[in-house]
Design a protein around this motif. Sequence first.
Motif, short mmCIF file in Angstrom:
data_model
loop_
_atom_site.label_atom_id
_atom_site.label_comp_id
_atom_site.label_asym_id
_atom_site.label_seq_id
_atom_site.Cartn_x
_atom_site.Cartn_y
_atom_site.Cartn_z
N ASN A 215 57.19 31.03 41.03
CA ASN A 215 56.46 29.82 41.40
C ASN A 215 55.06 30.12 41.97
O ASN A 215 54.44 31.09 41.55
N VAL A 216 54.59 29.31 42.90
CA VAL A 216 53.21 29.43 43.38
C VAL A 216 52.98 30.79 44.03
O VAL A 216 51.91 31.38 43.90
N ARG A 217 53.99 31.32 44.70
CA ARG A 217 53.83 32.64 45.34
C ARG A 217 53.56 33.71 44.29
O ARG A 217 52.70 34.58 44.49
N GLU A 218 54.26 33.66 43.17
CA GLU A 218 54.03 34.64 42.10
C GLU A 218 52.63 34.48 41.53
O GLU A 218 51.92 35.46 41.29
N LEU A 219 52.20 33.24 41.31
CA LEU A 219 50.86 32.98 40.78
C LEU A 219 49.80 33.48 41.76
O LEU A 219 48.79 34.08 41.35
N GLN A 220 50.00 33.25 43.03
CA GLN A 220 49.05 33.70 44.05
C GLN A 220 48.94 35.22 44.05
O GLN A 220 47.83 35.78 44.08
N ASN A 221 50.09 35.90 43.99
CA ASN A 221 50.07 37.37 43.95
C ASN A 221 49.39 37.88 42.68
O ASN A 221 48.69 38.90 42.70
N PHE A 222 49.62 37.19 41.56
CA PHE A 222 48.97 37.56 40.30
C PHE A 222 47.45 37.48 40.43
O PHE A 222 46.73 38.39 40.01
N CYS A 223 46.95 36.39 41.02
CA CYS A 223 45.51 36.22 41.19
C CYS A 223 44.91 37.31 42.07
O CYS A 223 43.83 37.84 41.79
N GLN A 224 45.62 37.66 43.13
CA GLN A 224 45.13 38.73 44.00
C GLN A 224 45.06 40.06 43.26
O GLN A 224 44.08 40.81 43.38
N ARG A 225 46.08 40.32 42.46
CA ARG A 225 46.11 41.58 41.69
C ARG A 225 44.98 41.64 40.68
O ARG A 225 44.28 42.65 40.55
N MET A 226 44.73 40.53 39.97
CA MET A 226 43.67 40.52 38.95
C MET A 226 42.29 40.68 39.57
O MET A 226 41.43 41.37 39.02
N THR A 227 42.06 40.03 40.72
CA THR A 227 40.74 40.13 41.34
C THR A 227 40.48 41.52 41.91
O THR A 227 39.33 41.96 42.01
N LEU A 228 41.54 42.23 42.29
CA LEU A 228 41.38 43.59 42.79
C LEU A 228 41.11 44.59 41.67
O LEU A 228 40.29 45.50 41.82
N LEU A 229 41.78 44.40 40.55
CA LEU A 229 41.72 45.40 39.48
C LEU A 229 40.69 45.11 38.39
O LEU A 229 40.29 46.02 37.65
N HIS A 230 40.25 43.86 38.27
CA HIS A 230 39.38 43.48 37.15
C HIS A 230 38.22 42.61 37.62
O HIS A 230 38.03 41.49 37.13
N VAL A 231 37.45 43.08 38.55
CA VAL A 231 36.35 42.29 39.11
C VAL A 231 35.38 41.83 38.02
O VAL A 231 34.81 42.65 37.29
N GLY A 232 35.22 40.50 37.90
CA GLY A 232 34.22 39.93 37.00
C GLY A 232 34.49 40.11 35.52
O GLY A 232 33.62 39.78 34.70
N GLN A 233 35.66 40.59 35.13
CA GLN A 233 35.92 40.87 33.72
C GLN A 233 36.47 39.64 32.99
O GLN A 233 37.04 38.72 33.59
N LEU A 234 36.28 39.63 31.67
CA LEU A 234 36.89 38.64 30.78
C LEU A 234 38.14 39.30 30.20
O LEU A 234 38.05 40.26 29.43
N LEU A 235 39.30 38.80 30.57
CA LEU A 235 40.55 39.49 30.26
C LEU A 235 41.26 38.90 29.04
O LEU A 235 41.48 37.69 28.97
#
Length: 308
Positions: A215-235
């Motif tokens: 749910n929302v907790r998983e989505l929130q953790n996903f967003c944190q992971r993406m912003t840490l590993l892929h700053v400014g990228q088009l994925l």
Amino acid sequence: MKQILGLSPDINHILRTLPMIALSDASVLISGETGTGKELIAQTLHEQSRRRDLEMVTINCAALPTEDVELDLFGKCDTDGTVTFRGRLLAAEGSTVFLDEVDALPLSVQAKVLRFLEAGECQLQGSHRLQVADVRILAATSADLPALVKVGQFRADLYYRLQVVPIDLPPLRERSEDIPVLLKYYLREYAGNNALVRFTKEAEHCLLTYSWPGNVRELQNFCQRMTLLHVGQLLPPESLPETIRPENGSSQHQFTLPAGGVDLARVELDLIEQALDMAAGNRSKAARLLGISRDTLLYRMQKYDLSP
């Protein structure tokens, strides 16, 4: 305080009713799967109540000590009736108590909690004198409490007393139109001053059609992971976690076009009707079955003059 985000009818209904619920002192039972935001609802109710000047007391019933649960919750007195230790419920005088995972509350103290809910009073260890406290109770569970009542693992009278006002939080898979809103908010929040992570249309489709079991907790953790590993990228989809990407090795074409062709509009209409039937009329579920957003489904239902 964090916001409750969403555009879905269920979330909009909850947002409209929260201020009215907050103004009362009625007990509230918040139900929903893990990660749907039950504690955020409780905190919002407290912040909008007359008790907002005091900090809400959160008690995780699953983490209560295996021994002396009653002492931890209520406290004890000496033989003269003087309180020598205030448990967490009594110490919350004038505020709100949030009983998280209330289904884990031991049967041995459920009757005493019920009495506290009904009259705001309890009898502490060491004395027959009653102690009184002005406390509002909010509770949350991800369990099926009616089923626990049937098998004797939860008191029926406590269940009915807790749910004076029930709030049911739908899982994220049943409100797919909220996924873009949540993604945008959390990606921006975690990006800070960095450039935002973006997704190709194919990756966006994966995110919108993924069931988000956490749910929302998983989505929130996903967003944190993406912003840490892929700053400014088009994925692209390949950059998403394996659990979110389409299954590897799936065939390019899921359907085979007959040699004589098809009536595409008829096929689309038939699939929409099947999805709505399988989802028992729930448009968010039907949209997920079809791999489209709820808004897109509503547009296509209007296109075929189907009842909205």
